[in-house]
Design a protein around this motif. Structure first.
Motif, short mmCIF file in Angstrom:
data_model
loop_
_atom_site.label_atom_id
_atom_site.label_comp_id
_atom_site.label_asym_id
_atom_site.label_seq_id
_atom_site.Cartn_x
_atom_site.Cartn_y
_atom_site.Cartn_z
N UNK A 1 5.16 4.18 3.90
CA UNK A 1 4.51 4.23 5.21
C UNK A 1 3.56 3.02 5.32
N UNK A 2 4.16 1.87 5.60
CA UNK A 2 3.43 0.61 5.48
C UNK A 2 2.34 0.45 6.53
N UNK A 3 2.59 0.87 7.75
CA UNK A 3 1.58 0.74 8.80
C UNK A 3 0.34 1.56 8.46
N UNK A 4 0.57 2.79 8.01
CA UNK A 4 -0.56 3.64 7.63
C UNK A 4 -1.24 3.11 6.38
N UNK A 5 -0.47 2.57 5.45
CA UNK A 5 -1.07 2.00 4.24
C UNK A 5 -1.95 0.81 4.59
N UNK A 6 -1.46 -0.05 5.48
CA UNK A 6 -2.28 -1.19 5.91
C UNK A 6 -3.60 -0.71 6.50
N UNK A 7 -3.54 0.30 7.35
CA UNK A 7 -4.76 0.82 7.98
C UNK A 7 -5.73 1.34 6.92
N UNK A 8 -5.20 2.08 5.92
CA UNK A 8 -6.06 2.64 4.87
C UNK A 8 -6.70 1.53 4.04
N UNK A 9 -5.93 0.49 3.70
CA UNK A 9 -6.49 -0.62 2.93
C UNK A 9 -7.56 -1.35 3.74
N UNK A 10 -7.30 -1.54 5.01
CA UNK A 10 -8.31 -2.21 5.84
C UNK A 10 -9.58 -1.36 5.95
N UNK A 11 -9.41 -0.05 6.02
CA UNK A 11 -10.58 0.84 6.04
C UNK A 11 -11.38 0.70 4.75
N UNK A 12 -10.67 0.64 3.62
CA UNK A 12 -11.34 0.49 2.33
C UNK A 12 -12.12 -0.81 2.26
N UNK A 13 -11.49 -1.90 2.71
CA UNK A 13 -12.13 -3.21 2.65
C UNK A 13 -13.28 -3.33 3.64
N UNK A 14 -13.21 -2.59 4.73
CA UNK A 14 -14.33 -2.61 5.68
C UNK A 14 -15.58 -1.99 5.06
N UNK A 15 -15.36 -1.04 4.15
CA UNK A 15 -16.48 -0.38 3.48
C UNK A 15 -16.94 -1.14 2.23
N UNK A 16 -16.01 -1.83 1.58
CA UNK A 16 -16.35 -2.53 0.34
C UNK A 16 -15.30 -3.61 0.11
N UNK A 17 -15.61 -4.85 0.42
CA UNK A 17 -14.63 -5.93 0.38
C UNK A 17 -14.64 -6.72 -0.92
N UNK A 18 -15.32 -6.21 -1.94
CA UNK A 18 -15.51 -7.00 -3.15
C UNK A 18 -14.48 -6.78 -4.23
N UNK A 19 -13.35 -6.14 -3.94
CA UNK A 19 -12.36 -5.83 -4.97
C UNK A 19 -11.07 -6.61 -4.71
N UNK A 20 -10.79 -7.53 -5.60
CA UNK A 20 -9.64 -8.42 -5.42
C UNK A 20 -8.34 -7.65 -5.30
N UNK A 21 -8.19 -6.59 -6.11
CA UNK A 21 -6.92 -5.88 -6.09
C UNK A 21 -6.69 -5.18 -4.77
N UNK A 22 -7.72 -4.82 -4.06
CA UNK A 22 -7.57 -4.18 -2.75
C UNK A 22 -7.02 -5.20 -1.75
N UNK A 23 -7.54 -6.41 -1.78
CA UNK A 23 -6.99 -7.47 -0.92
C UNK A 23 -5.53 -7.75 -1.29
N UNK A 24 -5.25 -7.74 -2.60
CA UNK A 24 -3.89 -7.99 -3.07
C UNK A 24 -2.92 -6.93 -2.55
N UNK A 25 -3.31 -5.65 -2.63
CA UNK A 25 -2.43 -4.59 -2.16
C UNK A 25 -2.21 -4.69 -0.65
#
Length: 264
Positions: free
Chosen positions: A25-49
């Motif tokens: 579910x790529x669209x939903x996954x993208x939204x979840x990752x963007x939500x995570x990064x909006x709260x804490x953008x300091x994790x390289x692996x999150x940007x990678x995913x």
């Protein structure tokens, strides 16, 4: 990558993204990752995913941006550098892609993908020696069928049939059901004059993947060389059903028809 614990809400978003990505579910996954990064953008692996999801979705500029953000946070991680290179290559920015692959290789670690992708670029640009070195370097840590096949193709197009066949055979050993590996092994055998084995490889390639319709042409050529002209003609007619405008096929048909008439 930071050592401290991430924001707990951000971590929940990231973990949800991983589950969604795994389920496709790529669209939903993208939204979840963007939500995570909006709260804490300091994790390289999150940007990678996030970059991986975007690349799978065909969002190449955004994928490159996400991979680059990961590299900014951790510039020695080969996965980030290699995937940034791949996204840049997809965008036609080849020089930048080569720089990222080279940087990944120099960073150490397992760099099979970086070597392999660099080899593909060298092969496409006709730099045979560099391509061979890169594919061999990729195969050292990961001797997979794709790597052996691509190494074989470089040798084959350079006219070096012995190492080409050796690589194609290694590909079939690594993945016995690789139709393309059997097909190209057949081509090398045909050029070497090993006609019976070449014919068997073309037959097997087509059984494994019926999209390889040129197998009928090359099987017919192999049968012709063995002077089995009626069988050759039948194989060539099967090829004609799929390749009605192929000049090489019509030439081989003419040769086989002439040979059949002479032997009647």
């Amino acid at each position: 990558m930071r050592n401290q614990e991430p924001n707990s809400d951000a971590l929940l978003c990231y973990e949800r993204g991983r589950d969604l990505e795994t389920s496709g579910r790529l669209v939903d996954a993208e939204r979840a990752y963007r939500d995570a990064l909006a709260l804490d953008e300091g994790y390289a692996d999150w940007h990678y995913r996030l970059g991986c999801v975007l690349r799978k979705s065909g969002e190449l500029p955004a994928a490159a941006e996400a991979f680059r953000a990961a590299v900014v946070l951790d510039g020695d991680e080969g996965r980030y550098l290699t995937n940034l290179g791949a996204a840049l290559d997809d965008l036609g920015r080849r020089d930048e892609a080569v720089a990222m692959y080279t940087r990944a290789i120099n960073a150490g670690g397992v760099t099979a993908d970086a070597h392999h992708n660099l080899g593909a670029i060298h092969a496409e640009e006709g730099r045979t020696r560099e391509a061979i070195r890169s594919f061999e370097a990729a195969l050292a840590p990961r001797p997979d069928a794709e790597g052996h096949l691509n190494l074989g193709l470089v040798h084959y197009h350079a006219g070096d049939l012995e190492p080409a066949l050796e690589a194609f055979e290694a590909a079939t050993m690594a993945e016995p059901d690789s139709a393309r590996s059997h097909y190209f092994a057949g081509l090398a055998l045909l050029k070497k004059g090993v006609y019976r084995e070449a014919y068997e490889r073309f037959q097997k390639a087509f059984r494994l993947d019926d999209r390889l319709v040129r197998s009928h042409l090359h099987a017919g050529a192999s049968l012709h060389k063995m002077e089995r002209y009626e069988e050759a003609l039948a194989s060539l007619y099967r090829a004609l059903d799929h390749l009605p405008d192929d000049g090489r096929l019509h030439y081989q048909l003419a040769l086989t028809l002439d040979a059949l008439m002479m032997h009647q």
